[in-house]
Structure formats: C-alpha cells, structure tokens
Write an enzyme that holds these catalytic residues in place. Sequence first.
Site, PDB file in Angstrom:
ATOM      1  N   ASP B  52      41.287  47.364  45.240  1.00  0.00           N
ATOM      2  CA  ASP B  52      41.024  47.026  43.851  1.00  0.00           C
ATOM      3  C   ASP B  52      40.101  47.969  43.102  1.00  0.00           C
ATOM      4  OD1 ASP B  52      38.790  46.148  45.261  1.00  0.00           O
ATOM      5  OD2 ASP B  52      39.313  44.034  45.021  1.00  0.00           O
ATOM      6  N   ARG B 242      39.339  40.928  37.494  1.00  0.00           N
ATOM      7  CA  ARG B 242      40.390  41.947  37.447  1.00  0.00           C
ATOM      8  C   ARG B 242      41.022  41.991  36.069  1.00  0.00           C
ATOM      9  NH1 ARG B 242      42.684  43.296  42.727  1.00  0.00           N
ATOM     10  NH2 ARG B 242      44.478  43.839  41.439  1.00  0.00           N
ATOM     11  N   PRO B 327      36.520  45.798  52.689  1.00  0.00           N
ATOM     12  CA  PRO B 327      36.963  46.052  51.316  1.00  0.00           C
ATOM     13  C   PRO B 327      35.905  45.697  50.272  1.00  0.00           C
ATOM     14  CG  PRO B 327      38.058  44.103  52.210  1.00  0.00           C
ATOM     15  CD  PRO B 327      37.211  44.663  53.309  1.00  0.00           C
TER      16      PRO B 327
END
Lengths: 604, 604
Positions: B52, B242, B327
């Site tokens: 991301d 996001r 991550p």
Amino acid sequence: MVQIPEGASKVDVLIIGAGPAGVMCATGLARAGINVRIIDKREDKVMAGQADGIQPRTIEVLQSYGLADPLLKHGNQMHMAAFYNPSPTGGIERTGRAADVTAPTARYPFEVTLHQGEIEKIFLDAMSEKGVQVDRAIVPTSLEVSSDPAILSDPQAYAVKVVLQHMSRPESQQEEVVYAKYVLGADGAHSWVRKTLGIAMEGENTDYVWGVVDTIPETDFPDIRNKSAIHSRNGSCMVIPREGDVVRLYIQVEQAAFVENGRIDKSKVTPQHLMEVASKSFQPFTISFPHEIMWWTLYVIGQRVAARYSLHERVFIAGDACHTHSPKAGQGMNASMNDTHNLSWKIAHVLRGWSDISLLKTYEFERRKYAQDLINFDKKFAALFSGKPRSDDNEDGVSHEQFLEAFQTFGGFTSGIGVHYEASALVDPTNQHLARHLRIGERLIPQVVVRAADARPENIQELIPADTRYKLLLFPGDISTPAQKEKLGDLAHALSAATSFRRRFTPPNAPVDAVFDIVTICTTPKEEVNFTDVPLALRSHWSKVWTDDEQLAGGVGGKVYETYGISTTEGAIVVVRPDGYVSAIAPLDGVKYLDQYFSGILHT
Amino acid sequence: MVQIPEGASKVDVLIIGAGPAGVMCATGLARAGINVRIIDKREDKVMAGQADGIQPRTIEVLQSYGLADPLLKHGNQMHMAAFYNPSPTGGIERTGRAADVTAPTARYPFEVTLHQGEIEKIFLDAMSEKGVQVDRAIVPTSLEVSSDPAILSDPQAYAVKVVLQHMSRPESQQEEVVYAKYVLGADGAHSWVRKTLGIAMEGENTDYVWGVVDTIPETDFPDIRNKSAIHSRNGSCMVIPREGDVVRLYIQVEQAAFVENGRIDKSKVTPQHLMEVASKSFQPFTISFPHEIMWWTLYVIGQRVAARYSLHERVFIAGDACHTHSPKAGQGMNASMNDTHNLSWKIAHVLRGWSDISLLKTYEFERRKYAQDLINFDKKFAALFSGKPRSDDNEDGVSHEQFLEAFQTFGGFTSGIGVHYEASALVDPTNQHLARHLRIGERLIPQVVVRAADARPENIQELIPADTRYKLLLFPGDISTPAQKEKLGDLAHALSAATSFRRRFTPPNAPVDAVFDIVTICTTPKEEVNFTDVPLALRSHWSKVWTDDEQLAGGVGGKVYETYGISTTEGAIVVVRPDGYVSAIAPLDGVKYLDQYFSGILHT
C-alpha cells in the site's frame, strides 16, 4: 408553445463558435448535464498562433474545472518582466526587471503562454468525456427569436430558430433547422450572431500598427525568456516567450505604408521586414531568425465593446464578439473564457428550474462593465507602449518610470485578479464588515487550509470547484470551545428546518448538498481538531471540515481568518457563487438573512 | 561466442515478474532504449489489496521519471499519525498526534496509499509509450548461466539461457527458449529465480500474526483518515486510510489457533472474526463494517534477506525475492522499486559500453546492506507494535513515549530519505568538506531554485531526472563578479580539453551532453543574473542556468548553498548519479579529480 416542424432538430443550448469562449461554455454546460450542441465553421481546430497569454485568474478558473494541470505542464510560464530603454551610448540597455504579475493574492503568480489550439484541446477533451464533440464545417444562415411574450417568459420554450448550413454535405442536404432554448454567439470579432442581432460595436481603432512573429530566434539577449518591453530609438518591441524555445515578437511598424481606411494591406509587408525592424531595436544585442516562421500577422489596435450582450436573454454573445482590444495586454482569450464561465452556470440554473430567467440579465451587467474597464485600461496601456521613449532629444517621451508605474498599477487588472462584480440580486455587499478584506463581488482569495480528518493541506479554492453549486463556507472559530460549538449546533438546527432556504431550494429527492455545498473552516489546531465535532447536518462527508492552521511541513497555512478579516469569535458564513466569486456574507446566526438573499435568486 | 539455435529468442534483458520491482526496471530500461522483455505468470494485472504505502523517497524517485503526478492525483495522502492507548476509564483515548513523516528534508512530506494495481499501471503506461508490454501467462521452467569465462566477461554475450512455458498456448507450442544477456528475477517472495540459483533466505519468522482488511467502515473515530496506531487492552490495531473512503485495518490476532509450523491455516479465521476483534479495540468509539470487504489476508511477520543478489552479475534478483518483512512499516513495495531503480541504469551503462560489467557489483553491495538495515529496523518496530501496551497492571508494556520515540527515530528510515550508499568505485566521499551538509551517498536534498533566463522556480530535483545521465551541478557563486566568472571560464576551458573526462567518456558523434548533463546554480540575484554569462561550453540550453534566490512570489528558495554547506566563494561541483544519489564532489578547479573519479566507473 413553439411548434417544431418534423425534420427539425432540438437542443437546449446551441453554441455557435468553438473558440475559447465557446468551448469553455460547452464544457461548463456539458459538465452540468445540460443538453448542449456546439458548432464551428472551421474544418479543423486551430493549429498555431493567435491568442497566447493565460492570466493568473484564468488559471484559477481553469483549475476550478480541474483543468489547469495540462496548461501548467505544457505551457511556458512568464514570471519576470524586463524593461529596456535607449542607452546613452546608443542601442538599448536594461533599465530593470520586475515581477510580471503584480497581484499579491494570485494563486498562480505568473502568466502561461501556450498556443490556442492546445488550450482549446483541454476543453475539447473535457467535453468529449461528457459525450460532446464540436460539429464542424457548419455555418448559421438565419436566426429568429420568438416575439411571443408567453414563449419568451417560459424558460423551457424553444424560443430561438436557427438555420444551419453543413458545408461538407452534398448541396441538397446542407440545410438543417435547429430549435434552441438558448443560443450563444461565440463567433469571434466578425461575429455573424452579433451582426444578425444588429448589435453595434462602440469605440474606435487607433493608429498603432503592430506585426507579430512566432519563431525560434538565435540571440545573446539575456531576457529572451522573459516578457521584455523594449523601447528603442528604432521603435518598440515586445518579447513573449512561448512553449519550448519559441518566442513571439510584437514589433511596432510605421503604419502609413500599410493602412488604408483602418484596414491593413498585408501584402505590403513580409515577416522578413518585421524581423529586420526587430533586429534594429535589439541593438547592441544580436538576434537572428534561422528557423521556420510558425505564424505571423499584422494588426491595427482597436478598442471596441458591443452595445448589448443579449437579445431577450435568449441569444447571447461572448468573447471577441463583444470586445476587441490590443493583444499585448494579453486580455483577449482571458476575457472570452471568463465571459462564458460567468454565463454557463446561470443558464444551467435556469434550465434546471432553480432560477428565474431574469438571472441571465446579470451576465451582461457584469461582463459588459468589465469589458468597458478593459478597453479603458487598454487605451492607456497601448498608448504608453506604442509611444516614443523619453530620451535627451525627446523629453516628452514615455519614461521607464511612467511605464513601470502603469505596468504595476494595472497589475490587478492585467492579472484578472481584481475583477469586481457590482451589486445586484446576485451580489449583496450588505455584510461586508464580517469579512473586511474579502471583497464581496471578487473571487475568493486563495489560502492554504488543512483538512481536519487527515491534515492534508489544500488551497481553499479547491473547495469551491465550478460544479454549479453555491458554496457556504462556515467560519465558526475554534469548535473545540463550547461557545463556538454551540453556535455551530444552532446553525445546524436552523438549516435543518423545513422553512430554511437550504430545504426549500434543494429539490425534493435530490441529495442534501445538490444546490448548497457546506464546508466548515474552523481554527482548532490540527493536532486537536476532530472532524466529528461538526454536526452531521453540516457535514456531508469527512472531507468537508478544515482548519485554519499551518501545514505540518510548515511555511504556509493558518492565515485565512486574518487574510479575510473574519473574527474568530464572531465568525461568518461566506457565500461563494458557482463561478468562484464571493456573492454574500452572513453572520453565523444569519439563516434569516440567507433565506432572504437566496429568495432573490432561487426558485422553489 | 554463444551459439543461438534456430527458433530461439534473443533479448538484452529478460525480466521475470511484473510486480513493482519488475515494472520499475522495465520502465527504466525501455526509457533508456534498451532491448527489454518482461514476462509474468499472471493472466491479468493485480486488481486490489497487497502493498500500500508509497514513501516520501519513492515519490521523489517516481517524480524523477516524471511519474509522480498520477500517484499524487489518485492516491490518498497520509500526513498525520495518531496514537491511541488504554484510557484510565476503560477503552482507548488519543495520547497524541504527530507528523507521519519525520524526515525534515522530504520533498513530499507524506506517504501515499494507492492500491498496487494502480501503481503498476503507472509503469505499464510508461513502458507502453516505449512499445514494451508485459508478456503474460508465462512461467520460466529452466535457467542456465554460461560458465565460460570468456562469455561471462563479454558484456554483449547472451550468457543466460531461459526456457519459458506459455500457459495459454496449445501444449505443443508452449515452450520457448530465450537467450538473454542479463536476467532479472523480480518474481516475489517465493521467487523461482532465487530458488533456481540456490540462494538461501537468511533470517526467521516471528510469532506475530496479523489480519488485514480493506473496506469502508462507518465510525465516529476521529482519526479514521489518519495513520492510527491503537494499543488497547483488547489488542493492537493499525488504521491506514486509502484512496476514496477505503480504510485498511491491520488487526493483531491470537496466533495459537491458526498457525502450525509457521504456516497460517487461513480457513480457521474469517474477515468477520477480524472485524469483531477490531471493534473491541476501538471502544469507546463505534466502528461497523456495512460495506463490501474488498480484500483481506492473514500473515505471520517474517524478516529475511537473500544471501546473494546475483549470479556472475548476469542474473539478478530484486524486490520481495530478496527481502521479506512486516508490511506495517510500509517498506515492501518501496524497497522493491528502489532495488531496480538502483539496477536499471547500471545495466543500461554496461550494455551501451559506457561501463565495465563490474559496475553491476555495486547493486548487491548497495541494496543488500539496505535490506539488512531494513530488517533490523523492522524487528524492533514490529516488536514494539505487537507488544502489549503499558498500563497499571502491565508496567513492562510498551509506553506511548517509547513507541513515539521509535516512530520518530526511524523517520529517516521509514521515509526512505535516509538511505545511504557506502563508499565504492561509484561513491567517493573524498571531498565531503566542500558541501558539508550534502552527504555523499545520499539522495540530492530537494531545494527550490530559480531559473536565470525566466525566473521560473523549480525544485532542484527536477534538474536531475532519471535519464541515465550523470549530472554535474556547478556551484560557482555570484557569476556577475569577475573572480567567480573567471573560475567558470577556466572550468569551461578544462572541460573542453580533449583529455578531459567529458570529452573522453562521451562517445564520438554523440551530443555533448549525452553522458554528462551540466547545470549551473549560481548566487547572482534573479533581477540581475544573465544566463548568457555562463560560457557556452557549460550551457547546452538556456534552461541549464539557475540561481539560488527566493522565488518572485517569496516564501521559498535561496537556501541551496546554505542547506548544502557550499561556500559561495570556494564553490563546488556536485556529481549526481543517474539514480539521484550524490556520488562525488569536486572543487571548481577539480577536473583532474573528476578525470580520476570517472575513470573508475566509465570506459572510453
């Protein structure tokens, strides 16, 4: 009711002419979901030359449609102006440099030069996303407006009949009859629409003749990439740098030889002749022209304004059809696009049934006054620029100081930033005192604000896109304090009442923010502000709450209340029209005032 | 010489895997005009989820290819981080907020979140402009590297034979044999290339198990659009906002139930289970999940680095094939793209015959050390994040202060800004003293400079695009003074000599700036500077002269010499590698030093 014969076409808005004014209007209407058609006599879009400079305000307007990026990416930016005058030792010397744009609030403090074809392409692409293309190789041959008062007063009536001729079709199929509710003539300086309506141009031509050449020069002149105003003993010249390495030169020529009755005999001059004249005024610098001449022309400066802009608010004219002036002030294309930026949302509101047809009267009221101001400015500037420079043997000439002073005094004007719309149903200066420095009738001053939910910095102009909605900017101060929070709660309550303008003028079944987009700009520090503190009735999305604080990276932001002159305790509600101009201001508890204000321009 | 059988394919560079590392490499090579082919086993490009966050340094790198715009336009920006911890009254409370990016020199002081498919599309579009598409549904089945020293030492030899299987073709036509000069394995954490080369992964898995869910939540949590680290008595959770209204939640889960021998049994947990866990850690805020789950997964944090990155500098591995880690620090995709950003220009230089094949050794040298640092950082950060919060009943827990300190200490690292390449043939720290604050081995610090010819402000990073050329940034001080102007004249003279590195390493018949792009940054005020004062030998175009002055609109600019620690009288020449890292510094009269430096990395 208008009887539409079989075989005839219908359209809500017919735009004649796909130059900057026409495509700006078509884009605005297509985006608004209006049934629009745009025709042009040319087979292809324009490929070079013609208008050049995009002013700071026009860049802001383009950005309000989300269209500034390609302009900024592909265009040349003019930041600096340079001034050259006769030197005591012969030839010219630089008297000084100054910022090209002298409007301190400009969001884009520079002009952009890019050829007209590229600029039009930005709009053609945007229209095309909405399924609108230019119908080309078509000329209008007749235009009639109904004289029936019942038809003229019905905003949905097809009050205008236009006959079109399709030039590229076989002769027997060339004619098309179109019935339109509204027609825009954006068909240039020799406007067929204007002539058909019998509208006179008021004003006159001057004696100044100028040549224009676009090419890539070879030179040791250090200001070839700045806007340079050269006053030499051998004539005046202006340098306008363009995209890539191209430069446009404006060259003053002796007029006697080429002009007869105000018309130029272009056959008597060549671009080579213009370049020879230019070379002399550049001395002691050398300039040569080894590359292709991309475009050139000759023109006589004229300053004229159309006597009217509309017939019965059914047929309008815009752009060069309404006003012609000197290209050197870089006004033509800018004035044109801003004409239809002013007009398109008003037509959309009338067609949607939001507003009465009388709203359209404000178009001429606002834009014709601007054109007159423009012509008055242009006369002064063109005279200064075309005049002889002051020197020992010409003490009556134009001095550098005079020229620079004019250049800077008119900064607000040449930048487009200072455009001011006078009081009308749309523009109500009543509560100017609540935001002392944010002039009602002028565009919203750009400032950086920080989004409450995610601390993203953004220019406040990004919150007022040209989406045909009125924006209500709430300035409640620090919403973490009980006093200010309570005022916001009361406002939410008042706006939610069935009698409030917000409920009355938003069509039933439409989204709550269809007509009025509410945005809050508070003063709570970004480390503490909770967007959830703004009542849901005032917050259609998490992105609608902002704070007047410095951005995390520092440097900008935190100056909105101060710049606008809004008290952090008293607060204010700023109404911004769909075209980005501040049109009214209300106190935080001023829903009653706003009911009244919007009742003057909106229908239920 | 390698005999290539009939029917076999040839290519200069074969890239296996079209994830971020692969497409970044393909874009770099395609732009450099290198014959490149990229294959991928997937039928389609990835459509959601996965990696991301794009770090500040990665945005700079993308911008060096002119590719940051779509990222900035379509992505979400994370500016602020929020920290929640157990409140004395139960549930959680906000302990504080802080800038998400704590690297003060970042040009883009925020992270961007955008799904991997969109990011890859940016590169696919860029490749496609150069005629390169991904060949899909292809898997490699064997790979052999020549063992012949003569072949291995010939940079133009097809030293690698790869057999490919086209999955979508009829069985008899599936096999293809490809001979490549160089091969890149960018084929992910389970890299076939790595396994085929027998390269071991060093490191281990942890006990931490996390769930990830992408969805649009409904919540009154005021930091749902910030990066929020939640430590509750009911477990830890991280919020990553996001694009649009989507939010990614990282949710710590009790591992015992799902993990056997370090492998997760995904069938034992559902996204509903993850969301229930999340809801508990958000209390007293409410969060619900009425919308579609766009993507979800479970993972065990592992931190491992490949023992080698290359075989004979003919086959390379990059990205997840070389390193796996948590991550949550947002490193995976960033490290991957920066791996091949480091590699592609080196392959281009070798294939063009500019550099010896040994240049390629610096890839592993530079990037493996970085991956090791990354893993060490990740271990500390993951432990802190996965640990229990400190509270009255758990005094050994992780305190807010500890976590915040780690968050900020590692700012240079998590932002990618602090990446430092150690001394090598490529990175020579000898003359660090000439630009005390501009660390040799780190990326060029962004600063606003003003173009001499037209006063256009621009970030200095725009002057060092990723175009495979070395940049020589000349810092001569005030070029309107005779002393500094003379130094520039001497430099022009020295660089024009046939023996100078510039003449020797620029191929005959190539443009003068084919290998070395020279840019001057002086200190002469913008109102006075003449770009024509820089000798023609140092100025390939009018746009190559800049000045260290404030922009006309004020606010930024004028701090380059100060920020870099360069003396305005002594001056300096800063060498920037094609990937944007400062690799050497020379005095203004240091052409001899530069001859020596470039002789270590370039061929005639």
